[in-house]
Scaffold this motif. Structure first.
Motif, PDB file in Angstrom:
ATOM      1  N   ASN A 161       0.664  -1.177  -0.120  1.00 22.95           N
ATOM      2  CA  ASN A 161      -0.153  -0.084   0.016  1.00 22.95           C
ATOM      3  C   ASN A 161       0.961   1.304   0.009  1.00 22.95           C
ATOM      4  O   ASN A 161       1.821   1.578   0.674  1.00 22.95           O
ATOM      5  CB  ASN A 161      -0.891   0.293   1.144  1.00 22.95           C
ATOM      6  CG  ASN A 161      -1.885  -1.094   1.053  1.00 22.95           C
ATOM      7  OD1 ASN A 161      -2.243  -1.637   0.171  1.00 22.95           O
ATOM      8  ND2 ASN A 161      -2.415  -1.771   2.512  1.00 22.95           N
ATOM      9  N   HIS A 162       0.363   2.208  -0.739  1.00 22.27           N
ATOM     10  CA  HIS A 162       1.290   3.553  -0.859  1.00 22.27           C
ATOM     11  C   HIS A 162       0.246   4.436  -0.547  1.00 22.27           C
ATOM     12  O   HIS A 162      -0.816   4.603  -1.261  1.00 22.27           O
ATOM     13  CB  HIS A 162       1.725   3.719  -2.475  1.00 22.27           C
ATOM     14  CG  HIS A 162       2.436   4.973  -2.506  1.00 22.27           C
ATOM     15  ND1 HIS A 162       3.398   5.289  -1.659  1.00 22.27           N
ATOM     16  CD2 HIS A 162       1.926   6.158  -3.441  1.00 22.27           C
ATOM     17  CE1 HIS A 162       3.869   6.650  -2.092  1.00 22.27           C
ATOM     18  NE2 HIS A 162       2.729   7.206  -3.035  1.00 22.27           N
ATOM     19  N   LYS A 221      -1.024   7.868  -0.670  1.00 26.11           N
ATOM     20  CA  LYS A 221      -0.730   9.045  -1.503  1.00 26.11           C
ATOM     21  C   LYS A 221      -1.109  10.311  -0.668  1.00 26.11           C
ATOM     22  O   LYS A 221      -0.834  11.554  -1.002  1.00 26.11           O
ATOM     23  CB  LYS A 221      -1.605   9.031  -2.698  1.00 26.11           C
ATOM     24  CG  LYS A 221      -1.137   8.114  -3.929  1.00 26.11           C
ATOM     25  CD  LYS A 221      -2.270   7.811  -4.917  1.00 26.11           C
ATOM     26  CE  LYS A 221      -1.729   9.078  -5.963  1.00 26.11           C
ATOM     27  NZ  LYS A 221      -2.518   8.758  -7.206  1.00 26.11           N
ATOM     28  N   ALA A 222      -2.193  10.230   0.180  1.00 26.61           N
ATOM     29  CA  ALA A 222      -2.620  11.464   0.844  1.00 26.61           C
ATOM     30  C   ALA A 222      -3.139  10.924   2.272  1.00 26.61           C
ATOM     31  O   ALA A 222      -4.106   9.852   2.155  1.00 26.61           O
ATOM     32  CB  ALA A 222      -3.631  12.155   0.023  1.00 26.61           C
ATOM     33  N   GLN A 258      -6.109   8.554   0.755  1.00 23.67           N
ATOM     34  CA  GLN A 258      -6.057   8.066  -0.499  1.00 23.67           C
ATOM     35  C   GLN A 258      -4.783   6.850  -0.606  1.00 23.67           C
ATOM     36  O   GLN A 258      -3.696   7.446  -0.381  1.00 23.67           O
ATOM     37  CB  GLN A 258      -5.388   9.103  -1.664  1.00 23.67           C
ATOM     38  CG  GLN A 258      -6.771  10.055  -1.679  1.00 23.67           C
ATOM     39  CD  GLN A 258      -6.552  11.224  -2.637  1.00 23.67           C
ATOM     40  OE1 GLN A 258      -5.899  11.110  -3.428  1.00 23.67           O
ATOM     41  NE2 GLN A 258      -7.106  12.404  -2.213  1.00 23.67           N
ATOM     42  N   GLU A 275      -2.783   3.795  -2.909  1.00 21.05           N
ATOM     43  CA  GLU A 275      -2.671   3.012  -3.955  1.00 21.05           C
ATOM     44  C   GLU A 275      -1.836   1.615  -3.693  1.00 21.05           C
ATOM     45  O   GLU A 275      -1.025   1.626  -3.038  1.00 21.05           O
ATOM     46  CB  GLU A 275      -1.839   3.936  -5.105  1.00 21.05           C
ATOM     47  CG  GLU A 275      -1.502   3.484  -6.360  1.00 21.05           C
ATOM     48  CD  GLU A 275      -0.552   4.332  -7.107  1.00 21.05           C
ATOM     49  OE1 GLU A 275       0.644   4.306  -6.620  1.00 21.05           O
ATOM     50  OE2 GLU A 275      -1.081   4.832  -8.130  1.00 21.05           O
ATOM     51  N   TYR A 328       0.113  -1.574  -4.820  1.00 20.15           N
ATOM     52  CA  TYR A 328       1.117  -1.991  -6.139  1.00 20.15           C
ATOM     53  C   TYR A 328       1.876  -3.303  -5.537  1.00 20.15           C
ATOM     54  O   TYR A 328       1.654  -3.857  -4.284  1.00 20.15           O
ATOM     55  CB  TYR A 328       2.062  -0.837  -6.215  1.00 20.15           C
ATOM     56  CG  TYR A 328       3.050  -0.706  -5.024  1.00 20.15           C
ATOM     57  CD1 TYR A 328       4.396  -1.422  -4.965  1.00 20.15           C
ATOM     58  CD2 TYR A 328       2.806   0.155  -3.971  1.00 20.15           C
ATOM     59  CE1 TYR A 328       5.084  -1.338  -3.952  1.00 20.15           C
ATOM     60  CE2 TYR A 328       3.608   0.220  -3.013  1.00 20.15           C
ATOM     61  CZ  TYR A 328       4.780  -0.345  -3.060  1.00 20.15           C
ATOM     62  OH  TYR A 328       5.695  -0.332  -1.890  1.00 20.15           O
TER      63      TYR A 328
END
Length: 243
Positions: A162-163, A165-166, A175, A177, A179
Motif C-alpha cells: 500500500n502506498h 498518496k494522501a 488515498q 494506491e 502496487y
C-alpha cells in the motif's frame, strides 16, 4: 562361399535399408529436445517457504550413440558392395591417408562408390549437433552426458503493498494506491545437460572425411580402371571415420 550373383541380388535390399537407417539417424540428431537434459532443485528462502519438488529431463539421444548405430548400418552396405566389386576388380589402387593405408588394392568401381558415399557421410557429419558455445560444458562420467555448472537463480513472488498518496483528514479518507512488489522467496539451482558434441569433435570428424575423400579421388586417378570372398571394408572405413 557365396556367388557373385547372390551378392548382387541382396545388394539392393541392403542399400535400401541402409538409406532408411541413415535417414532415421539424421532426423534423430536434428531434434534438439531429444539431445537436451536438465536438472533443477529448489530451496525456499526460509523454512516457512513453499517447498517445490526437483525437476529433471533425461537426455534421450546421444550423438556418439547415433554415430555408432549409423556406422553399424553402413558397414553392412560397405561390405556387400566391397564383396561385389572385389570379385569384378581389374584396375586397383590403395587408399592412403597421411601415410596410413586405409584400404588396399581397391578396384575402380568401389572407389567410385566410396566417393559418392563419403559425400553423404560428409553432409551427415557437418550437421551433427554441437554444444552451445555460450555455455561451459564438462563431461559427466556418471551419465556420459555433457553438463554445465550449477546456476542459482532467485524465485520471486508478487506481494501487494500500500502506498499512501494522501493522509486521511476529517473530511476525506486516506488515498491509498495498491502496487505489487517482487519479493525473493527461494532459489532455483539449474544444471543443463546435452547429448550433443563439442565443436572440436565435429571439426575433427569433418577433417577425417575430407582427407579420406581426397585419398579416394587420388586412388581412382592412380587406378586404370565367379565366387567371391566376403570383404570387411566397413569396419576399416568407420573405424577410421568415427573411431
Amino acid at each position: 562361399m557365396a556367388k557373385l550373383n547372390q551378392i548382387i541380388a541382396v545388394e539392393k535390399g541392403v542399400r535400401a535399408k541402409s538409406l532408411q537407417d541413415v535417414t532415421a539417424a539424421h532426423q534423430k540428431v536434428q531434434k534438439p529436445a531429444l539431445l537436451a537434459g536438465i536438472a533443477r532443485t529448489y530451496q525456499p528462502k526460509d523454512e516457512e517457504g513453499e517447498q517445490l519438488p526437483p525437476e529433471s529431463t533425461r537426455v534421450q539421444v546421444q550423438a556418439e550413440d547415433v554415430l555408432r548405430e549409423t556406422a553399424a548400418s553402413l558397414t553392412r552396405l560397405f561390405d556387400v558392395t566391397a564383396t561385389k566389386d572385389w570379385a569384378n576388380r581389374t584396375a586397383r589402387a590403395d587408399v592412403v591417408v597421411d601415410g596410413r593405408t586405409i584400404l588396399a588394392e581397391v578396384p575402380v568401381g568401389y572407389l567410385l562408390f566410396l566417393e559418392k558415399q563419403l559425400g553423404e557421410v560428409q553432409a551427415f557429419v557437418k550437421k551433427l549437433p554441437v554444444l552451445d558455445a555460450a555455455e561451459s560444458w564438462a563431461l559427466d562420467p556418471s551419465t556420459d552426458w555433457w553438463k554445465t555448472e550449477p546456476v542459482r537463480t532467485i524465485r520471486t513472488k508478487k506481494v501487494p503493498r500500500n502506498h499512501v498518496k494522501a493522509e486521511a483528514t476529517e473530511k476525506h479518507p486516506a488515498q491509498v494506491e495498491v502496487y505489487h512488489e517482487d519479493v525473493p522467496i527461494g532459489y532455483w539451482t539449474t544444471v543443463k545437460f546435452s547429448g550433443a558434441l563439442p565443436a572440436r569433435r565435429v571439426n575433427e570428424l569433418v577433417e577425417r572425411v575430407e582427407k579420406l575423400q581426397q585419398a579416394v579421388k587420388y586412388a581412382r586417378e592412380e587406378a586404370n580402371g565367379a565366387e567371391v570372398i566376403d570383404q570387411r571394408a566397413g569396419d576399416a572405413v568407420f573405424g577410421y571415420l568415427f573411431g
